[in-house]
Structures are given as C-alpha cells and as structure tokens.
Scaffold this active site. Sequence first.
Site, PDB file in Angstrom:
ATOM      1  N   ARG A  80       0.876  -1.184   0.000  1.00  0.00           N
ATOM      2  CA  ARG A  80       0.000   0.000   0.000  1.00  0.00           C
ATOM      3  C   ARG A  80       0.905   1.223   0.000  1.00  0.00           C
ATOM      4  NH1 ARG A  80      -1.127   2.457   4.759  1.00  0.00           N
ATOM      5  NH2 ARG A  80      -1.292   0.616   6.079  1.00  0.00           N
ATOM      6  N   HIS A 123      -3.387   4.173   5.216  1.00  0.00           N
ATOM      7  CA  HIS A 123      -4.455   3.169   5.305  1.00  0.00           C
ATOM      8  C   HIS A 123      -5.768   3.734   4.751  1.00  0.00           C
ATOM      9  CE1 HIS A 123      -7.011   0.023   6.850  1.00  0.00           C
ATOM     10  NE2 HIS A 123      -7.716   0.919   7.501  1.00  0.00           N
ATOM     11  N   TYR A 144       4.456   5.568  11.168  1.00  0.00           N
ATOM     12  CA  TYR A 144       4.872   4.181  11.463  1.00  0.00           C
ATOM     13  C   TYR A 144       5.697   3.507  10.368  1.00  0.00           C
ATOM     14  CZ  TYR A 144       0.506   3.392   8.848  1.00  0.00           C
ATOM     15  OH  TYR A 144      -0.469   3.421   7.896  1.00  0.00           O
TER      16      TYR A 144
END
Length: 361
Positions: free
Chosen positions: A257, A261, A270
């Site tokens: 990805r 998200h 992160y």
Amino acid sequence: MPKTYEVKPDMVQILNEDGEVDKDLFLKLNIDNELLLTMYEWILKGRVFDKKFINLQRQGRIGTYGSFAGQEAAQVGSALAIKKQDWIIPSYRETVVSLIHGVPLNNFLMYFRGHFGGTRPPKNVNMFPIQHIIAGQIPQAVGCAWASKLKGEDSVSTCYFGDGATSQGDFHEGLNFASVYKLPVVFFCQNNQWAISVPIEKQMGSETIAQKATAYGMKGVRVDGNDVLACYQVATEAMERARSGNGPTLIEAVTYRLGSHTTADDWTRYRSKDEVELWANKKDPLIRFESFLKQQGLFSSERKAAIVSMVEDEIETALAEFETVKPAPAYESFDFAYDKPDEDLLIQKEELKRRIKSEGR
Ligand SMILES: Cc1ncc(C[n+]2csc(CCOP(=O)(O)OP(=O)(O)O)c2C)c(N)n1
Ligand SMILES: [Mg+2]
C-alpha cells in the site's frame, strides 16, 4: 531496514522489476496485445481514480477514503480473470476490481458520501456490498459459493481481503468450510504488508500467507502482486480450478500500500520513507508495466495522456450528477441494520431526527 520481499522460488513472477518478462512463462500465458493494453488501461485508470478520490476527500466532497495505489496490478490482474456471471465479495479497498466488474462510478461517489444506495451494486452486477468488518466477507463468500454449487450455476466467488484478515477467526472458518465442501471459491489476499500500522511480521508467525492453504487441504499460491501478468495467470488458473469442481484456492498477492491506510491515517507515523520509496519506484506496478509495454512497442505517451484525460472527464461528469444529491441524513443508518428494527432503535432514530432538526443540520 526497508521492508521488501525476495523473489523466492515459490513466488510466481512473469514480469520482473525491470519490466522484463520471463519469455517461456510469457509465451505460455498466450495473451494478446489487446488484453495487454486493457490491463494497462485499467492500471492507469485505477491510479488516476485513486488520486482524484483522495483530492475529493481533502476538499470535503466525499468522506473517508481508502487508497489502493500500489495494488493496481493485483486488482486488475485478478479482476480480468473473473467472468460476468461470477461473484465478487470485496473489502473496502477493491475500487478498481468493482469498476472492472461493472459497478458505475456514481455508486462509489454515493457510497463515499454516506448514501446507502451507494452500497448496492446494480442488479446485473454480481457483487456484494463493500465489507468493513475485517474478514467478515470470507464466510459470506463461502456461503455464496455454496449456493452456486447447490444451484448448479457456472459461477465462481472471488473473495478479496488483506493480510490482517488472515488473523481473524472468519478466515480460518471460511477456508475450512470451503475445503470440506470443495466449493467454487477463490480467496484472493492482497498482502500489502500492513494492517493499518501493524506490520505483517507482528501479525503472524508463519513465513507466508499462501502456506496456510496446506492446513486446509487446498491449493495455495504466492504471487508477485505487482506483476499484473502473474496475477492474471494465477487467478485464471484458480478460477478454472473452482469452475471445474476442483475446489478453492488461496492466493497471496505480495504487494504494497503506497499511501496511508485511509485518508484518516498518516503513514509517516509508522513507516520509513526509504521503505515507501523503494516500492514507489522500482517495484511500482504501473512503472513496471509501462516499461514492459515500451519494450514490446505497445506504449504511446499520446495514448497515456488520452486515458488520463478520459478518466478525468468521466469523474467530472459523474461529479456534476452526484453533487446535486444531498448528503444522506445520519438517522437513515437505523433503516438498514435490521429488516424490522425493534422499538428501542425506533426511539433512538426519532431522537436523532429531532436533534438534527433542532440543530438546523
Ligand atoms: C473485525 C474488525 N476488527 C478491527 C477493525 C479495524 N480495522 C479496520 S482496517 C484494519 C486493518 C486491516 O488490514 P488488512 O486486512 O491487511 O487490510 P488492508 O487495510 O491492508 O487492505 C483494521 C484492524 C475492523 N474494521 N474490523
Ligand atoms: Mg494489509
């Protein structure tokens, strides 16, 4: 250390990161130029749609949106192997799969604006509503495949889900049931390495997702999810296996990805920039397929520009129609949870209606 994958012998790959094909595997695939161009068109369209949807969210014109940039090859390769009579049971990330299967763009706009009508694909499109409960669609897909088998229909169910979904009970129950009843279902897992901010290695102790198929006595395949040709091949084989009565397949498409998200998330909290850059350059499915088409003499920058402008026009037209529709009132949500809502729910609905009215919303 940036997170990446190694091309292990157990991972199917036809088109490598330099845009070169394995000649034998490519010939065996027996694919014509028209299909190659269709693949390219959808990968590119997917990338343009995705960017546009993010912009629309940033402008406050649609609600939260989950980007699929980076996962186009996995989605396009698998979706082009699916026939009209087949069922698609998606998660929230399969925008381009749904568009290929025939869901109109306006459905998505309605959906992302909170209209329940947007969750209902047209009657002639065999697709389930978008599922947000992680892995909740897996037992449903198995049920759908079972119904097709009982009715003697020539219809395969393809269930899409992410790496995180494989840690849910529904995944294991669904695969077990499908293998016991030899159902015509394809489990297509897009392992994009992350479940929001949880990396795959914190999610499972096994080396791959595909190997979990062994425990259920079904075929498991690991494929380079950024290689549209390999994804098309393994999906076609899995569909044939299902259609001919030879039972389910678990496909693990190893992909990434590229964005956050959803628009409510920020990946810089992160993930390292090095990791993302690696996937955004060398491994990007669009760049890779373009360089392959260039080598084949099939790429034209005019054609690329024409596709981009066609998609932009398509979105503008759909937007003009869609923006005449008011956002859905929040109390509508009570209408769709149960066939017959109980008294408590009806009281809550009336209360919300009153509050919205009194606040002039
Ligand atoms: C049953 C359930 N638990 C938790 C969540 C919250 N949640 C939303 S998306 C997500 C991560 C899913 O990751 P993955 O399955 O890898 O799919 P991806 O988003 O990467 O496509 C979680 C935990 C949820 N929607 N449903
Ligand atoms: Mg994931």
